[in-house]
Structures are given as C-alpha cells and as structure tokens.
Design a protein around this motif. Sequence first.
Motif, PDB file in Angstrom:
ATOM      1  N   VAL A   1     -16.943 119.022   5.065  1.00  0.00           N
ATOM      2  CA  VAL A   1     -15.777 119.720   5.607  1.00  0.00           C
ATOM      3  C   VAL A   1     -14.584 119.521   4.678  1.00  0.00           C
ATOM      4  O   VAL A   1     -14.301 118.404   4.260  1.00  0.00           O
ATOM      5  N   ASN A   2     -13.888 120.621   4.361  1.00  0.00           N
ATOM      6  CA  ASN A   2     -12.649 120.549   3.585  1.00  0.00           C
ATOM      7  C   ASN A   2     -11.517 121.068   4.468  1.00  0.00           C
ATOM      8  O   ASN A   2     -11.602 122.164   5.016  1.00  0.00           O
ATOM      9  N   ILE A   3     -10.456 120.285   4.570  1.00  0.00           N
ATOM     10  CA  ILE A   3      -9.294 120.650   5.380  1.00  0.00           C
ATOM     11  C   ILE A   3      -8.130 120.957   4.447  1.00  0.00           C
ATOM     12  O   ILE A   3      -7.839 120.185   3.539  1.00  0.00           O
ATOM     13  N   THR A   4      -7.458 122.089   4.676  1.00  0.00           N
ATOM     14  CA  THR A   4      -6.266 122.463   3.906  1.00  0.00           C
ATOM     15  C   THR A   4      -5.106 122.590   4.882  1.00  0.00           C
ATOM     16  O   THR A   4      -5.212 123.271   5.901  1.00  0.00           O
ATOM     17  N   TYR A   5      -4.006 121.929   4.552  1.00  0.00           N
ATOM     18  CA  TYR A   5      -2.807 121.994   5.387  1.00  0.00           C
ATOM     19  C   TYR A   5      -1.911 123.114   4.887  1.00  0.00           C
ATOM     20  O   TYR A   5      -1.587 123.186   3.715  1.00  0.00           O
ATOM     21  N   ASN A   6      -1.491 123.985   5.803  1.00  0.00           N
ATOM     22  CA  ASN A   6      -0.632 125.113   5.463  1.00  0.00           C
ATOM     23  C   ASN A   6       0.828 124.766   5.765  1.00  0.00           C
ATOM     24  O   ASN A   6       1.102 123.866   6.554  1.00  0.00           O
ATOM     25  N   ASP A   7       1.744 125.515   5.164  1.00  0.00           N
ATOM     26  CA  ASP A   7       3.173 125.247   5.329  1.00  0.00           C
ATOM     27  C   ASP A   7       3.669 125.458   6.757  1.00  0.00           C
ATOM     28  O   ASP A   7       4.651 124.853   7.170  1.00  0.00           O
ATOM     29  N   ASP A   8       3.003 126.311   7.521  1.00  0.00           N
ATOM     30  CA  ASP A   8       3.447 126.604   8.884  1.00  0.00           C
ATOM     31  C   ASP A   8       2.813 125.681   9.929  1.00  0.00           C
ATOM     32  O   ASP A   8       2.695 126.034  11.100  1.00  0.00           O
ATOM     33  N   LYS A   9       2.398 124.489   9.499  1.00  0.00           N
ATOM     34  CA  LYS A   9       1.809 123.454  10.367  1.00  0.00           C
ATOM     35  C   LYS A   9       0.476 123.873  10.975  1.00  0.00           C
ATOM     36  O   LYS A   9       0.079 123.394  12.038  1.00  0.00           O
ATOM     37  N   THR A  10      -0.226 124.791  10.327  1.00  0.00           N
ATOM     38  CA  THR A  10      -1.578 125.147  10.725  1.00  0.00           C
ATOM     39  C   THR A  10      -2.537 124.559   9.693  1.00  0.00           C
ATOM     40  O   THR A  10      -2.108 124.065   8.654  1.00  0.00           O
ATOM     41  N   ILE A  11      -3.827 124.615   9.997  1.00  0.00           N
ATOM     42  CA  ILE A  11      -4.824 124.143   9.038  1.00  0.00           C
ATOM     43  C   ILE A  11      -5.836 125.248   8.769  1.00  0.00           C
ATOM     44  O   ILE A  11      -6.021 126.148   9.574  1.00  0.00           O
ATOM     45  N   SER A  12      -6.471 125.157   7.602  1.00  0.00           N
ATOM     46  CA  SER A  12      -7.591 126.016   7.246  1.00  0.00           C
ATOM     47  C   SER A  12      -8.784 125.102   7.001  1.00  0.00           C
ATOM     48  O   SER A  12      -8.636 124.025   6.416  1.00  0.00           O
ATOM     49  N   ILE A  13      -9.957 125.524   7.447  1.00  0.00           N
ATOM     50  CA  ILE A  13     -11.157 124.690   7.381  1.00  0.00           C
ATOM     51  C   ILE A  13     -12.236 125.404   6.588  1.00  0.00           C
ATOM     52  O   ILE A  13     -12.471 126.589   6.778  1.00  0.00           O
ATOM     53  N   GLU A  14     -12.894 124.657   5.707  1.00  0.00           N
ATOM     54  CA  GLU A  14     -14.074 125.153   4.991  1.00  0.00           C
ATOM     55  C   GLU A  14     -15.245 124.245   5.344  1.00  0.00           C
ATOM     56  O   GLU A  14     -15.170 123.039   5.168  1.00  0.00           O
ATOM     57  N   LEU A  15     -16.318 124.854   5.882  1.00  0.00           N
ATOM     58  CA  LEU A  15     -17.513 124.118   6.303  1.00  0.00           C
ATOM     59  C   LEU A  15     -18.683 124.450   5.402  1.00  0.00           C
ATOM     60  O   LEU A  15     -18.873 125.609   5.042  1.00  0.00           O
ATOM     61  N   HIS A  16     -19.481 123.459   5.079  1.00  0.00           N
ATOM     62  CA  HIS A  16     -20.727 123.665   4.340  1.00  0.00           C
ATOM     63  C   HIS A  16     -21.853 123.192   5.248  1.00  0.00           C
ATOM     64  O   HIS A  16     -21.884 122.031   5.649  1.00  0.00           O
ATOM     65  N   ILE A  17     -22.765 124.129   5.586  1.00  0.00           N
ATOM     66  CA  ILE A  17     -23.801 123.817   6.562  1.00  0.00           C
ATOM     67  C   ILE A  17     -25.192 124.128   6.035  1.00  0.00           C
ATOM     68  O   ILE A  17     -25.363 124.873   5.075  1.00  0.00           O
ATOM     69  N   VAL A  18     -26.182 123.539   6.724  1.00  0.00           N
ATOM     70  CA  VAL A  18     -27.593 123.840   6.517  1.00  0.00           C
ATOM     71  C   VAL A  18     -28.097 124.408   7.836  1.00  0.00           C
ATOM     72  O   VAL A  18     -27.823 123.843   8.899  1.00  0.00           O
ATOM     73  N   VAL A  19     -28.802 125.552   7.776  1.00  0.00           N
ATOM     74  CA  VAL A  19     -29.281 126.202   8.992  1.00  0.00           C
ATOM     75  C   VAL A  19     -30.802 126.220   9.040  1.00  0.00           C
ATOM     76  O   VAL A  19     -31.468 125.996   8.035  1.00  0.00           O
ATOM     77  N   GLU A  20     -31.323 126.504  10.220  1.00  0.00           N
ATOM     78  CA  GLU A  20     -32.768 126.656  10.397  1.00  0.00           C
ATOM     79  C   GLU A  20     -33.202 127.996   9.821  1.00  0.00           C
ATOM     80  O   GLU A  20     -32.452 128.973   9.855  1.00  0.00           O
ATOM     81  N   ASN A  21     -34.419 128.056   9.326  1.00  0.00           N
ATOM     82  CA  ASN A  21     -34.956 129.294   8.776  1.00  0.00           C
ATOM     83  C   ASN A  21     -35.158 130.308   9.898  1.00  0.00           C
ATOM     84  O   ASN A  21     -35.595 129.970  10.990  1.00  0.00           O
ATOM     85  N   GLY A  22     -34.812 131.563   9.637  1.00  0.00           N
ATOM     86  CA  GLY A  22     -35.063 132.630  10.575  1.00  0.00           C
ATOM     87  C   GLY A  22     -33.957 132.916  11.571  1.00  0.00           C
ATOM     88  O   GLY A  22     -34.105 133.811  12.396  1.00  0.00           O
ATOM     89  N   VAL A  23     -32.854 132.174  11.512  1.00  0.00           N
ATOM     90  CA  VAL A  23     -31.759 132.451  12.449  1.00  0.00           C
ATOM     91  C   VAL A  23     -30.925 133.620  11.946  1.00  0.00           C
ATOM     92  O   VAL A  23     -30.919 133.943  10.764  1.00  0.00           O
TER      93      VAL A  23
END
Length: 116
Positions: free
Chosen positions: A57-79
Amino acid sequence: MVEYTSEQGAVSVSSSVFSNITGQAATNCFGVKGMAYRSMTDGLVHLLRREAMSKGVNITYNDDKTISIELHIVVENGVNLPAVCRSIISEVRYVVTKNTGVTVRAIDVCVDSMIL
C-alpha cells in the motif's frame, strides 16, 4: 501524517495506520488472495503475509487534507477483475473514512499477479 487539532488536544494518524486499515479491507474482498510486493532485487511479485501487508500500500497526502491510495494485490485466477477492483475501491473508501474520518480522494488498484 494527518493531524487533527481541537481545544482538547491533537490527534495524529500515521501512514502505517492507513496502510494497515487499507490492507485489511482489501484482503477481505472476494477474489483477493493478498497484498503484493514487487522485489527490487529479482523483479518478482511476492504475496505478502498478513503482518507485512502495508508494503503493498502506498499512501499520498494531498494539500486539501485528503489522501490518495495505491494498492498492489494478488487475485484468484478466473475472477472478474473489474468487479473485484470496484468492490475493493468501495470497501477501502468506506472503511478508511469510517475509521479515520479522512476523505479518500483516489484509490488506484494494481493487480500484480493471479494465483490458481
């Protein structure tokens, strides 16, 4: 770090709190095997154990006191990838906002691998 100040005192919420909440919410969604981490040494994608989920997970703090999130995941085959990603975005946004009070501006879900 996000900080709230009132006449009663101050509360700080660190990146690790956001990362742990995000990792738990994402891995509870259907079709997600776990969080992923791409190794810089060998370039391979590794499935992270529960105690190391925050590396995906990567968290980025924005100037307007919000956050942006980047997720890296592994999923099951066929979903259905778009459905799984929509579910993750919805769940993560809800859980993070509910538990921390911070508005989530953007969530980017990166599917790094599929596992049988």
